[in-house]
Structures are given as C-alpha cells and as structure tokens.
Design a protein around this motif. Structure first.
Motif, PDB file in Angstrom:
ATOM      1  N   MET A   8      12.572  -4.426  -5.426  1.00 27.58           N
ATOM      2  CA  MET A   8      11.100  -4.446  -5.418  1.00 27.58           C
ATOM      3  C   MET A   8      10.628  -5.365  -4.297  1.00 27.58           C
ATOM      4  O   MET A   8      11.325  -6.318  -3.930  1.00 27.58           O
ATOM      5  N   GLY A   9       9.425  -5.049  -3.807  1.00 28.58           N
ATOM      6  CA  GLY A   9       8.949  -5.728  -2.614  1.00 28.58           C
ATOM      7  C   GLY A   9       8.427  -7.123  -2.822  1.00 28.58           C
ATOM      8  O   GLY A   9       8.310  -7.897  -1.867  1.00 28.58           O
ATOM      9  N   SER A  10       8.092  -7.466  -4.067  1.00 23.22           N
ATOM     10  CA  SER A  10       7.459  -8.768  -4.316  1.00 23.22           C
ATOM     11  C   SER A  10       7.655  -9.160  -5.780  1.00 23.22           C
ATOM     12  O   SER A  10       7.784  -8.290  -6.657  1.00 23.22           O
ATOM     13  N   LYS A  11       7.605 -10.447  -6.031  1.00 19.90           N
ATOM     14  CA  LYS A  11       7.644 -10.935  -7.421  1.00 19.90           C
ATOM     15  C   LYS A  11       6.473 -10.345  -8.212  1.00 19.90           C
ATOM     16  O   LYS A  11       6.577 -10.140  -9.430  1.00 19.90           O
ATOM     17  N   SER A  12       5.381 -10.052  -7.517  1.00 17.51           N
ATOM     18  CA  SER A  12       4.212  -9.511  -8.223  1.00 17.51           C
ATOM     19  C   SER A  12       4.489  -8.104  -8.780  1.00 17.51           C
ATOM     20  O   SER A  12       3.718  -7.603  -9.593  1.00 17.51           O
ATOM     21  N   ASP A  13       5.568  -7.476  -8.351  1.00 17.85           N
ATOM     22  CA  ASP A  13       5.937  -6.151  -8.872  1.00 17.85           C
ATOM     23  C   ASP A  13       6.788  -6.259 -10.144  1.00 17.85           C
ATOM     24  O   ASP A  13       6.999  -5.261 -10.834  1.00 17.85           O
ATOM     25  N   TYR A  14       7.292  -7.454 -10.409  1.00 17.46           N
ATOM     26  CA  TYR A  14       8.369  -7.601 -11.396  1.00 17.46           C
ATOM     27  C   TYR A  14       8.015  -7.099 -12.801  1.00 17.46           C
ATOM     28  O   TYR A  14       8.793  -6.363 -13.418  1.00 17.46           O
ATOM     29  N   HIS A  39       9.220  -5.496   4.885  1.00 20.48           N
ATOM     30  CA  HIS A  39       8.468  -6.164   5.951  1.00 20.48           C
ATOM     31  C   HIS A  39       8.744  -7.662   6.030  1.00 20.48           C
ATOM     32  O   HIS A  39       8.872  -8.215   7.115  1.00 20.48           O
ATOM     33  N   ARG A  40       8.827  -8.301   4.837  1.00 20.35           N
ATOM     34  CA  ARG A  40       8.963  -9.765   4.842  1.00 20.35           C
ATOM     35  C   ARG A  40      10.416 -10.228   4.958  1.00 20.35           C
ATOM     36  O   ARG A  40      10.655 -11.371   5.355  1.00 20.35           O
ATOM     37  N   SER A  41      11.340  -9.366   4.567  1.00 13.67           N
ATOM     38  CA  SER A  41      12.764  -9.757   4.663  1.00 13.67           C
ATOM     39  C   SER A  41      13.587  -8.537   5.084  1.00 13.67           C
ATOM     40  O   SER A  41      14.469  -8.085   4.346  1.00 13.67           O
ATOM     41  N   ALA A  63      10.730  -0.095  -5.558  1.00 15.64           N
ATOM     42  CA  ALA A  63       9.321  -0.171  -5.943  1.00 15.64           C
ATOM     43  C   ALA A  63       8.581  -1.069  -4.959  1.00 15.64           C
ATOM     44  O   ALA A  63       9.032  -2.178  -4.658  1.00 15.64           O
ATOM     45  N   ALA A  64       7.473  -0.561  -4.462  1.00 16.67           N
ATOM     46  CA  ALA A  64       6.660  -1.382  -3.553  1.00 16.67           C
ATOM     47  C   ALA A  64       5.233  -0.864  -3.573  1.00 16.67           C
ATOM     48  O   ALA A  64       4.980   0.293  -3.939  1.00 16.67           O
ATOM     49  N   GLY A  65       4.328  -1.736  -3.184  1.00 12.56           N
ATOM     50  CA  GLY A  65       2.923  -1.363  -3.170  1.00 12.56           C
ATOM     51  C   GLY A  65       2.346  -1.382  -1.766  1.00 12.56           C
ATOM     52  O   GLY A  65       3.009  -1.761  -0.812  1.00 12.56           O
ATOM     53  N   MET A  66       1.126  -0.939  -1.667  1.00  7.22           N
ATOM     54  CA  MET A  66       0.360  -0.901  -0.413  1.00  7.22           C
ATOM     55  C   MET A  66       1.118  -0.113   0.666  1.00  7.22           C
ATOM     56  O   MET A  66       1.442   1.034   0.445  1.00  7.22           O
ATOM     57  N   ALA A  67       1.420  -0.729   1.814  1.00  7.52           N
ATOM     58  CA  ALA A  67       2.202  -0.016   2.840  1.00  7.52           C
ATOM     59  C   ALA A  67       3.653  -0.003   2.372  1.00  7.52           C
ATOM     60  O   ALA A  67       4.491  -0.767   2.835  1.00  7.52           O
TER      61      ALA A  67
HETATM   62  C1  RP5 Z   1       4.179  -4.959  -1.386  1.00  7.14           C
HETATM   63  O1  RP5 Z   1       2.918  -5.512  -1.353  1.00  7.14           O
HETATM   64  C2  RP5 Z   1       4.790  -5.428  -2.665  1.00  7.14           C
HETATM   65  O2  RP5 Z   1       5.729  -4.486  -3.119  1.00  7.14           O
HETATM   66  C3  RP5 Z   1       3.622  -5.564  -3.599  1.00  7.14           C
HETATM   67  O3  RP5 Z   1       3.464  -4.414  -4.419  1.00  7.14           O
HETATM   68  C4  RP5 Z   1       2.430  -5.692  -2.658  1.00  7.14           C
HETATM   69  C5  RP5 Z   1       1.741  -7.016  -2.781  1.00  7.14           C
HETATM   70  O4  RP5 Z   1       2.675  -8.057  -2.583  1.00  7.14           O
HETATM   71  P1  RP5 Z   1       2.274  -9.586  -2.810  1.00  7.14           P
HETATM   72  O5  RP5 Z   1       1.250  -9.897  -1.758  1.00  7.14           O
HETATM   73  O6  RP5 Z   1       1.735  -9.674  -4.212  1.00  7.14           O
HETATM   74  O7  RP5 Z   1       3.542 -10.372  -2.648  1.00  7.14           O
HETATM   75  O8  RP5 Z   1       4.954  -5.335  -0.308  1.00  7.14           O
END
Ligand code: RP5
Length: 163
Positions: A8-14, A39-41, A63-67
C-alpha cells in the motif's frame, strides 16, 4: 513457500487494506504486508517486488490512492497477477485512483477491484491460489454456502411473502 504480497502506498491506506489481509488470514493463506510508494519510495518498491517474487509471492495486491501508480509499477516488474485496489478519499471522488489503476497499457495488465475493494482483492487472491489448491477451493465453496445461509437468515428476519 507461496504467499500473497500486499503493498500500500501510505499508512493512511492501512485500515482499509488490512481487510484484504483479514480475508487471507481467514483462509489460512500466508501473506506479507508492506507500505511502499511508487512515488515516495520508488527504489524500495522495486527492490521489494523482486525480493518478494524470489521468496514465493504468487499474487500481488497493490492499494493506492489519488495518482495511484503502485499497482502499475508492481505489474511492470513481475509477471505474477497484480490486483489493484483504488483507494477512496480524494477530492476527485476517487475517480483519479480508479482511472490510474484501471487504464494500463496493453500487455501489462492489472486486475482492478472496486474503489476500496480490499475485501474482494483478498477473495480474488484466494481464488487464484485455489486454482491449484483443492483445500482452498473447498474452503471457498464453504464460504459461498455460508454467505447464502446468512442472506437467507437475514431475509427471514424481515421478509414478507404473499400467498
Ligand atoms: C497515495 O496517496 C496513497 O496510497 C494514499 O492513498 C494517498 C494519500 O497518501 P498520504 O498523503 O495520506 O500519505 O500515494
């Protein structure tokens, strides 16, 4: 030993993505789970995919959000099936993560679930593994029966049927 890899792209997805892990756990399927971003890593993401594949990852859930480019990046680095979960929550009604996940170029597919569809990603991963695991296939059939029984019980608690 085979396993499912969840990225997943971020802890906020967890909180949402762990629902995929819960499904795998219910079926006794081994899994790894990692936060890493296209993008970040980017380097860490590619190194992880290669390592996971060598260790026996059979299916990737990304799993990832936005772009949302994570699933696409995973698919670029493995020929194992990649299941994309577009994450909800963006200002664009999550259409950005859906379209970023689903619009892959010919020849590099990812199977895109519904927005926030972590549970079905878990199920689909189990179904893929069940292609050559009879016990898992039986467990899936049992699960379907339970779903039907629950639906019928739910209906019985409220239903009105005229003669
Ligand atoms: C994506 O951007 C992540 O997968 C997440 O869904 C979204 C927001 O990320 P955060 O800014 O909350 O870290 O890369």
């Amino acid at each position: 030993m085979s396993f499912v890899s969840i990225l997943m792209g971020s802890k906020s997805d967890y909180e949402l993505v762990r629902q995929a892990a819960d499904i795998l756990q219910n079926f006794g399927v081994r899994y790894e789970l990692i936060i890493t971003s296209a993008h970040r890593s980017p380097q860490r993401t590619i190194e992880y995919i290669k390592k996971a594949e060598k260790k026996g990852a059979e299916v990737f859930i990304a799993a990832a959000g936005m772009a949302a480019h994570l699933a696409g990046v995973v698919a670029a680095h493995t020929i194992k099936p990649v299941l994309a979960v577009p994450m909800p929550g963006s200002n664009l009604a999550s259409m950005d993560s859906l379209f970023s996940s689903v619009q892959m170029p010919r020849g590099i597919p990812v199977a895109t679930l519904a927005i926030g569809g972590a549970i079905n990603a878990g199920y689909l991963a189990v179904q893929i593994l069940a292609l050559r695991d009879e016990k898992l296939a039986q467990a899936l059939l049992e699960d379907r029966k339970m779903q039907e029984a629950k639906l019928i019980a739910d209906s019985k608690s409220v239903e009105i049927i005229l003669d």
